[in-house]
Design an enzyme around this catalytic site. Structure first.
Site, PDB file in Angstrom:
ATOM      1  N   HIS A 125      -5.774   1.915  -5.750  1.00  0.00           N
ATOM      2  CA  HIS A 125      -5.641   2.389  -7.466  1.00  0.00           C
ATOM      3  C   HIS A 125      -6.121   0.708  -8.506  1.00  0.00           C
ATOM      4  O   HIS A 125      -5.281  -0.236  -7.883  1.00  0.00           O
ATOM      5  CB  HIS A 125      -4.924   2.345  -8.009  1.00  0.00           C
ATOM      6  CG  HIS A 125      -4.389   4.123  -7.892  1.00  0.00           C
ATOM      7  ND1 HIS A 125      -3.661   4.656  -6.719  1.00  0.00           N
ATOM      8  CD2 HIS A 125      -4.739   5.169  -8.451  1.00  0.00           C
ATOM      9  CE1 HIS A 125      -3.697   6.140  -6.790  1.00  0.00           C
ATOM     10  NE2 HIS A 125      -4.587   5.853  -7.587  1.00  0.00           N
TER      11      HIS A 125
ATOM     12  N   MET B 151       1.291  -0.949  -0.203  1.00  0.00           N
ATOM     13  CA  MET B 151       0.134   0.316   0.319  1.00  0.00           C
ATOM     14  C   MET B 151       1.101   1.456  -0.151  1.00  0.00           C
ATOM     15  O   MET B 151       1.403   2.029   1.029  1.00  0.00           O
ATOM     16  CB  MET B 151      -1.224  -0.392   1.298  1.00  0.00           C
ATOM     17  CG  MET B 151      -1.558  -0.996   0.915  1.00  0.00           C
ATOM     18  SD  MET B 151      -3.420  -1.064   2.811  1.00  0.00           S
ATOM     19  CE  MET B 151      -2.183  -1.463   3.741  1.00  0.00           C
TER      20      MET B 151
ATOM     21  N   ALA C 213      -8.381 -10.732  -4.378  1.00  0.00           N
ATOM     22  CA  ALA C 213      -7.911  -9.665  -3.066  1.00  0.00           C
ATOM     23  C   ALA C 213      -9.029  -8.251  -2.930  1.00  0.00           C
ATOM     24  O   ALA C 213      -9.655  -8.252  -4.839  1.00  0.00           O
ATOM     25  CB  ALA C 213      -6.960  -8.582  -3.801  1.00  0.00           C
ATOM     26  N   GLY C 214      -9.359  -7.771  -2.602  1.00  0.00           N
ATOM     27  CA  GLY C 214     -10.787  -7.034  -2.783  1.00  0.00           C
ATOM     28  C   GLY C 214     -11.605  -7.206  -1.689  1.00  0.00           C
ATOM     29  O   GLY C 214     -12.602  -8.093  -1.537  1.00  0.00           O
TER      30      GLY C 214
ATOM     31  N   GLY D  56      -5.847  -5.828   2.076  1.00  0.00           N
ATOM     32  CA  GLY D  56      -5.152  -4.487   2.264  1.00  0.00           C
ATOM     33  C   GLY D  56      -5.432  -3.409   3.500  1.00  0.00           C
ATOM     34  O   GLY D  56      -5.012  -3.169   4.570  1.00  0.00           O
TER      35      GLY D  56
HETATM   36  C1  LIG Z   1      -4.352   2.493   1.049  1.00  0.00           C
HETATM   37  C2  LIG Z   1      -4.101   1.650  -0.618  1.00  0.00           C
HETATM   38  C3  LIG Z   1      -2.593   1.647  -1.436  1.00  0.00           C
HETATM   39  C4  LIG Z   1      -2.639   0.176  -2.047  1.00  0.00           C
HETATM   40  N1  LIG Z   1      -1.343   0.551  -2.765  1.00  0.00           N
HETATM   41  C5  LIG Z   1      -1.016   0.152  -3.809  1.00  0.00           C
HETATM   42  C6  LIG Z   1       0.205  -0.082  -4.184  1.00  0.00           C
HETATM   43  O1  LIG Z   1       1.016   0.472  -3.846  1.00  0.00           O
HETATM   44  N2  LIG Z   1       0.721  -1.168  -4.753  1.00  0.00           N
HETATM   45  C7  LIG Z   1      -0.783  -2.918  -5.209  1.00  0.00           C
HETATM   46  O2  LIG Z   1       0.412  -3.730  -5.827  1.00  0.00           O
HETATM   47  N3  LIG Z   1      -1.786  -2.498  -4.997  1.00  0.00           N
HETATM   48  C8  LIG Z   1      -2.047  -1.559  -4.114  1.00  0.00           C
HETATM   49  N4  LIG Z   1      -3.305  -1.584  -3.723  1.00  0.00           N
HETATM   50  C9  LIG Z   1      -4.265  -2.546  -3.970  1.00  0.00           C
HETATM   51  C10 LIG Z   1      -3.986  -3.573  -2.627  1.00  0.00           C
HETATM   52  O3  LIG Z   1      -2.811  -4.131  -3.007  1.00  0.00           O
HETATM   53  C11 LIG Z   1      -5.422  -4.726  -2.891  1.00  0.00           C
HETATM   54  O4  LIG Z   1      -5.676  -4.580  -3.763  1.00  0.00           O
HETATM   55  C12 LIG Z   1      -6.323  -3.987  -2.221  1.00  0.00           C
HETATM   56  O5  LIG Z   1      -6.142  -3.642  -0.931  1.00  0.00           O
HETATM   57  C13 LIG Z   1      -7.394  -5.330  -1.717  1.00  0.00           C
HETATM   58  O6  LIG Z   1      -8.269  -4.739  -1.567  1.00  0.00           O
HETATM   59  P1  LIG Z   1      -8.571  -4.738   0.010  1.00  0.00           P
HETATM   60  O7  LIG Z   1      -8.503  -3.530   0.205  1.00  0.00           O
HETATM   61  O8  LIG Z   1     -10.398  -4.580   0.308  1.00  0.00           O
HETATM   62  O9  LIG Z   1      -8.408  -5.089   0.790  1.00  0.00           O
HETATM   63  C14 LIG Z   1      -3.402  -0.836  -2.138  1.00  0.00           C
HETATM   64  C15 LIG Z   1      -5.123  -0.359  -1.337  1.00  0.00           C
HETATM   65  C16 LIG Z   1      -4.508   0.730  -0.031  1.00  0.00           C
HETATM   66  C17 LIG Z   1      -5.646   0.066   0.734  1.00  0.00           C
END
Ligand SMILES: Cc1cc2nc3c(=O)[nH]c(=O)nc-3n(C[C@H](O)[C@H](O)[C@H](O)COP(=O)(O)O)c2cc1C
Length: 386
Positions: free
Chosen positions: A206, A23, A246-247, A269
């Site tokens: 994103h 993240m 993921a999600g 995340g």
């Molecule tokens: C604050 C935040 C920043 C994120 N930054 C990245 C990142 O730098 N690289 C990446 O592959 N995914 C990033 N993600 C997406 C996460 O890898 C993942 O797909 C997502 O958190 C999963 O869903 P959830 O937040 O409902 O668990 C980010 C998610 C959040 C919440």
């Protein structure tokens, strides 16, 4: 529990099929090492590293050293995360002016308090695949070979060339890439990546859509629907790739559900946003404790690419005033936005998080540590003994 999960645990020598999501701007090497020490896969975000600069490897070494400073954090349990979007053109004078006028209107000010810089804040992995930066790619490969060989290198917003993937795989590194649609997933299965992060519409942050897909080809599939479609595609192709939903996955019951459906592991995340090791821990702890109604929205406006974020009056106003404007591309736009946020922290309310935000766990008197959250996520999981 699926054969897929057992294979995942064995491959990365993990106790639990949980990947802490990278993240950018929020997760820390301390969070990643706490997850690794607890038996999961910890992720280090490296999208802030200027891969076009000769200091790139030093910056990566710094993140890796913080990860290694915790006992039990072994390289095999680390996922190094890069962005892989196209190399965007530098913004035009007109785009910069449009951006300046837009934010003067949004923030109701005549002065944004700084000269416009528009640096490229997120340098894509694609930039070290070019001829002129091939030395930097070579030094990165040497670093991985001689100093730190991570279990996984992952990519968001697309994937590197097949030749780069092969070079990394040759070092024994597994390659994971985010997919948000069936089309992207199939492309990755054919490319022979080791794992696919099946990022559903619920996910925070994103959307990792491949270049251009976010505009016309994003069906907005839920995590479950995307996972099921890719499971079918994988079976048809006879692929061995790990599928990692993921999600919206916020507790052990949701993790168990996906594992029982044949997932290799789950990536979470939002569940870690209020952890003591998160850079947003205080914000989310206060938010959850406030008992306010919390909802999220998907918007491309602050950064230039679609992201799920907390719905705030600022985001609503920005979205309504940004429509149809020609603005700088991602990277340049996002970097300038972050500068602006540092100048107007109370007005610019932009917080990436997933639909599961209401289920974030916080301690009564202080933030839960990453290890405590991890322990809650795993306490009821039925994980294969061997
Ligand atoms: C604050 C935040 C920043 C994120 N930054 C990245 C990142 O730098 N690289 C990446 O592959 N995914 C990033 N993600 C997406 C996460 O890898 C993942 O797909 C997502 O958190 C999963 O869903 P959830 O937040 O409902 O668990 C980010 C998610 C959040 C919440």
């Amino acid at each position: 529990m699926s054969r897929e999960c057992t294979r995942f645990l064995k491959t990365f020598k993990l106790n639990y099929p949980i990947v802490q999501a990278p993240m950018a701007g929020v997760s820390t090497p301390e969070m990643a090492s706490a997850v690794a020490a607890s038996g999961g896969l910890g992720s280090l975000t490296l999208s802030h590293v200027d891969l076009q600069d000769t200091s790139a490897v030093s910056a990566i070494r710094k993140a890796v050293n913080s990860f290694l400073s915790t006992a039990g954090a072994d390289p095999q349990k680390a996922n190094l995360n890069f962005f892989c979007h196209p190399i965007y053109p530098i913004p035009t004078v007109r785009q910069k002016e449009n951006w300046n006028n837009l934010y003067c209107e949004v923030l109701e000010t005549k002065d944004l308090k700084s000269p416009l810089k528009f640096d490229n804040g997120n340098v894509s992995f694609k930039s070290i695949e070019t001829q002129e930066n091939s030395d930097i790619f070579l030094s990165l490969l040497t670093f991985f070979e001689t100093e730190f060989t991570p279990g996984v290198v992952s990519f968001h917003f697309g994937c590197p060339s097949s030749s780069s993937i092969q070079k990394l795989k040759k070092l024994g590194i597994a390659i994971f890439v985010t997919a948000t649609s069936e089309f992207e997933g199939e492309e990755l299965l054919k490319l022979g990546v080791d794992g696919i992060i099946c990022q559903g519409y619920e996910a925070g942050g994103h959307r990792g859509c491949f270049p251009g897909n976010e505009v016309h080809l994003d069906e907005g599939l839920s995590t479950l629907c995307l996972f099921k479609r890719l499971q079918e595609a994988k079976n048809k192709l006879g692929s061995e790739a790990f599928l990692i939903p993921a999600g919206g996955i916020m507790d052990s019951r949701a993790i168990q559900f996906y594992l029982d459906q044949g997932a290799s592991a789950c990536q979470l995340g939002t569940a870690f946003l209020a952890a003591a090791e998160s850079k947003s821990s205080k914000f989310y702890r206060d938010l959850i404790k406030s008992h306010h109604k919390i909802s999220t929205t998907l918007t491309p406006f602050p950064s230039g690419l679609p992201a799920r974020t907390l719905q705030t009056p600022f985001i609503e106003r920005l979205a309504s005033l940004s429509q149809g404007k020609d603005l700088p591309p991602y990277g340049y736009r996002y970097s300038e936005f972050k500068l602006l946020r540092s100048k107007f922290p109370s007005l610019v309310n932009f917080h990436l998080c997933g639909q599961g935000v209401n289920q974030i766990q916080t301690g009564r008197d202080k933030c839960l540590s990453t290890a405590e959250i991890f322990s809650r996520l795993t306490q009821d999981l039925v994980v294969p003994a061997d």
